[in-house]
Design an enzyme around this catalytic site. Sequence first.
Site, PDB file in Angstrom:
ATOM      1  N   HIS A   8       3.836  -4.843 -15.465  1.00 11.63           N
ATOM      2  CA  HIS A   8       3.893  -4.687 -14.004  1.00 11.63           C
ATOM      3  C   HIS A   8       3.160  -3.403 -13.645  1.00 11.63           C
ATOM      4  O   HIS A   8       3.750  -2.315 -13.604  1.00 11.63           O
ATOM      5  CB  HIS A   8       5.349  -4.666 -13.526  1.00 11.63           C
ATOM      6  CG  HIS A   8       5.509  -4.637 -12.035  1.00 11.63           C
ATOM      7  ND1 HIS A   8       6.654  -5.082 -11.398  1.00 11.63           N
ATOM      8  CD2 HIS A   8       4.681  -4.212 -11.054  1.00 11.63           C
ATOM      9  CE1 HIS A   8       6.506  -4.925 -10.085  1.00 11.63           C
ATOM     10  NE2 HIS A   8       5.318  -4.384  -9.849  1.00 11.63           N
ATOM     11  N   HIS A  10      -0.194  -2.228 -11.082  1.00 13.48           N
ATOM     12  CA  HIS A  10      -1.269  -2.538 -10.130  1.00 13.48           C
ATOM     13  C   HIS A  10      -2.422  -1.595 -10.437  1.00 13.48           C
ATOM     14  O   HIS A  10      -2.249  -0.369 -10.340  1.00 13.48           O
ATOM     15  CB  HIS A  10      -0.788  -2.332  -8.695  1.00 13.48           C
ATOM     16  CG  HIS A  10       0.418  -3.156  -8.355  1.00 13.48           C
ATOM     17  ND1 HIS A  10       0.337  -4.361  -7.697  1.00 13.48           N
ATOM     18  CD2 HIS A  10       1.740  -2.954  -8.602  1.00 13.48           C
ATOM     19  CE1 HIS A  10       1.549  -4.870  -7.539  1.00 13.48           C
ATOM     20  NE2 HIS A  10       2.431  -4.035  -8.086  1.00 13.48           N
ATOM     21  N   HIS A 184       6.442 -10.750  -7.046  1.00 20.37           N
ATOM     22  CA  HIS A 184       7.369  -9.694  -6.675  1.00 20.37           C
ATOM     23  C   HIS A 184       8.492 -10.361  -5.862  1.00 20.37           C
ATOM     24  O   HIS A 184       8.209 -11.086  -4.901  1.00 20.37           O
ATOM     25  CB  HIS A 184       6.700  -8.654  -5.788  1.00 20.37           C
ATOM     26  CG  HIS A 184       5.799  -7.696  -6.510  1.00 20.37           C
ATOM     27  ND1 HIS A 184       4.776  -8.097  -7.328  1.00 20.37           N
ATOM     28  CD2 HIS A 184       5.778  -6.320  -6.522  1.00 20.37           C
ATOM     29  CE1 HIS A 184       4.160  -7.007  -7.816  1.00 20.37           C
ATOM     30  NE2 HIS A 184       4.746  -5.928  -7.338  1.00 20.37           N
ATOM     31  N   GLU A 187      12.786  -6.850  -4.687  1.00 18.33           N
ATOM     32  CA  GLU A 187      12.560  -5.391  -4.668  1.00 18.33           C
ATOM     33  C   GLU A 187      13.225  -4.874  -3.392  1.00 18.33           C
ATOM     34  O   GLU A 187      14.225  -4.171  -3.437  1.00 18.33           O
ATOM     35  CB  GLU A 187      11.050  -5.080  -4.664  1.00 18.33           C
ATOM     36  CG  GLU A 187      10.722  -3.588  -4.602  1.00 18.33           C
ATOM     37  CD  GLU A 187       9.208  -3.285  -4.472  1.00 18.33           C
ATOM     38  OE1 GLU A 187       8.454  -4.188  -4.066  1.00 18.33           O
ATOM     39  OE2 GLU A 187       8.810  -2.136  -4.762  1.00 18.33           O
ATOM     40  N   ASP A 265       4.362   0.260 -12.378  1.00 17.83           N
ATOM     41  CA  ASP A 265       4.052  -0.227 -11.026  1.00 17.83           C
ATOM     42  C   ASP A 265       2.776   0.438 -10.469  1.00 17.83           C
ATOM     43  O   ASP A 265       1.694  -0.132 -10.592  1.00 17.83           O
ATOM     44  CB  ASP A 265       5.251  -0.015 -10.097  1.00 17.83           C
ATOM     45  CG  ASP A 265       5.289  -0.998  -8.931  1.00 17.83           C
ATOM     46  OD1 ASP A 265       4.418  -1.890  -8.856  1.00 17.83           O
ATOM     47  OD2 ASP A 265       6.203  -0.891  -8.081  1.00 17.83           O
TER      48      ASP A 265
HETATM   49  N1  HPA Z   1       5.555  -3.841  -4.258  1.00 18.71           N
HETATM   50  C1  HPA Z   1       4.824  -4.681  -3.520  1.00 18.71           C
HETATM   51  N2  HPA Z   1       3.508  -4.618  -3.470  1.00 18.71           N
HETATM   52  C2  HPA Z   1       2.874  -3.676  -4.156  1.00 18.71           C
HETATM   53  C3  HPA Z   1       3.567  -2.788  -4.940  1.00 18.71           C
HETATM   54  C4  HPA Z   1       4.985  -2.878  -4.998  1.00 18.71           C
HETATM   55  O1  HPA Z   1       5.698  -2.116  -5.679  1.00 18.71           O
HETATM   56  N3  HPA Z   1       2.637  -1.974  -5.493  1.00 18.71           N
HETATM   57  C5  HPA Z   1       1.420  -2.386  -5.083  1.00 18.71           C
HETATM   58  N4  HPA Z   1       1.558  -3.427  -4.253  1.00 18.71           N
HETATM   59 ZN    ZN Z   2       4.495  -3.924  -8.012  1.00 23.69          ZN
END
Ligand code: HPA
Ligand code: ZN
Length: 309
Positions: A8, A10, A184, A187, A265
């Site tokens: 995970h 980005h 996702h 969260e 992340d």
């Molecule tokens: N959550 C949702 N979208 C995202 C995240 C995240 O933590 N990081 C980059 N895009």
């Molecule tokens: Zn993410």
Amino acid sequence: MRPKAELHLHIEGTLEPELVVELARRNRIHLPTFDVEAIRARYSFANLQSFLDVYYENMAVLRTEADFHDLAAAYLRRAAGQGVRHAEIFFDPQAHLSRGVPLNVVFDGLSAALKESELSAELILCFLRDRGAEEAEQVLRAALPYREHFIGVGLDSAEVGYPPSLFRKVFEIAAGEGLHRVAHAGEEGGPDYVWEALDILRVERVDHGIRAMEDPQLVARLRAERIPLTVCPLSNVRLRAVPSLRDHILPAMLDEGLLVTVNSDDPAYFGGYVDDNYEALRRELGMTDDQLDRIARNSFEASFVQARL
Ligand code: HPA
Ligand code: ZN
């Protein structure tokens, strides 16, 4: 250092302030400030959206194939130094297409860096949920000529108000192309988003998923089907999904027998790369070496592609 996979991450979230400044100079892009510390000083977030605003703004410096190459090469070097042996890396093509950067620039730059790396690494193309299902389908179709450059699709950006069910069709198309599927969910959104990701999008892994713990039936399902959860502890603290690391539900997830992994992340924004997350869990939550070893083993089990170890 403990060998691990990172699942995970980005790639745009690895854009360190130093590289923002370097790429702005290289591409002659004006920034409000060229002071690295002043850029970093803005990284205090109230929630997911306040982070996303800065994340998308900084991306404006990514223009050329060389920029995407240098971004990914820098991440892969740092990840190797943190014990990462295999990475499945998210990227956000819509965030670049919308600025006039074509797909081939993004794919060619990222893929060249992955190919050069000592790590095994793959790409997962993410749809920006706040740009809607129609655009997601358009970007998937536009990316299919680059099918050999990515192993799966994901769903990211603003969560609440954009439930997984909106993206049923594009995930069906992706499945038909033999692509892996993640999203996702849980969260900021509730357990209902995780149910939808499983039942409607048929995801094979859930990104974050911490709010799944509010629903015992969902926990039982995740355990029974051994569905991996890619948890990002420092991210959760920085985006205020949890009040502090000491309050993090990760140890309880592990006790429930869930296939939990630990990931960074957007490490340039959240104060640490993947091993910094492991280390914070040891320091702040008193997690033992046995627990952290188990999480590292989980990360390989949860990988789509077996690492070339
Ligand atoms: N959550 C949702 N979208 C995202 C995240 C995240 O933590 N990081 C980059 N895009
Ligand atoms: Zn993410």
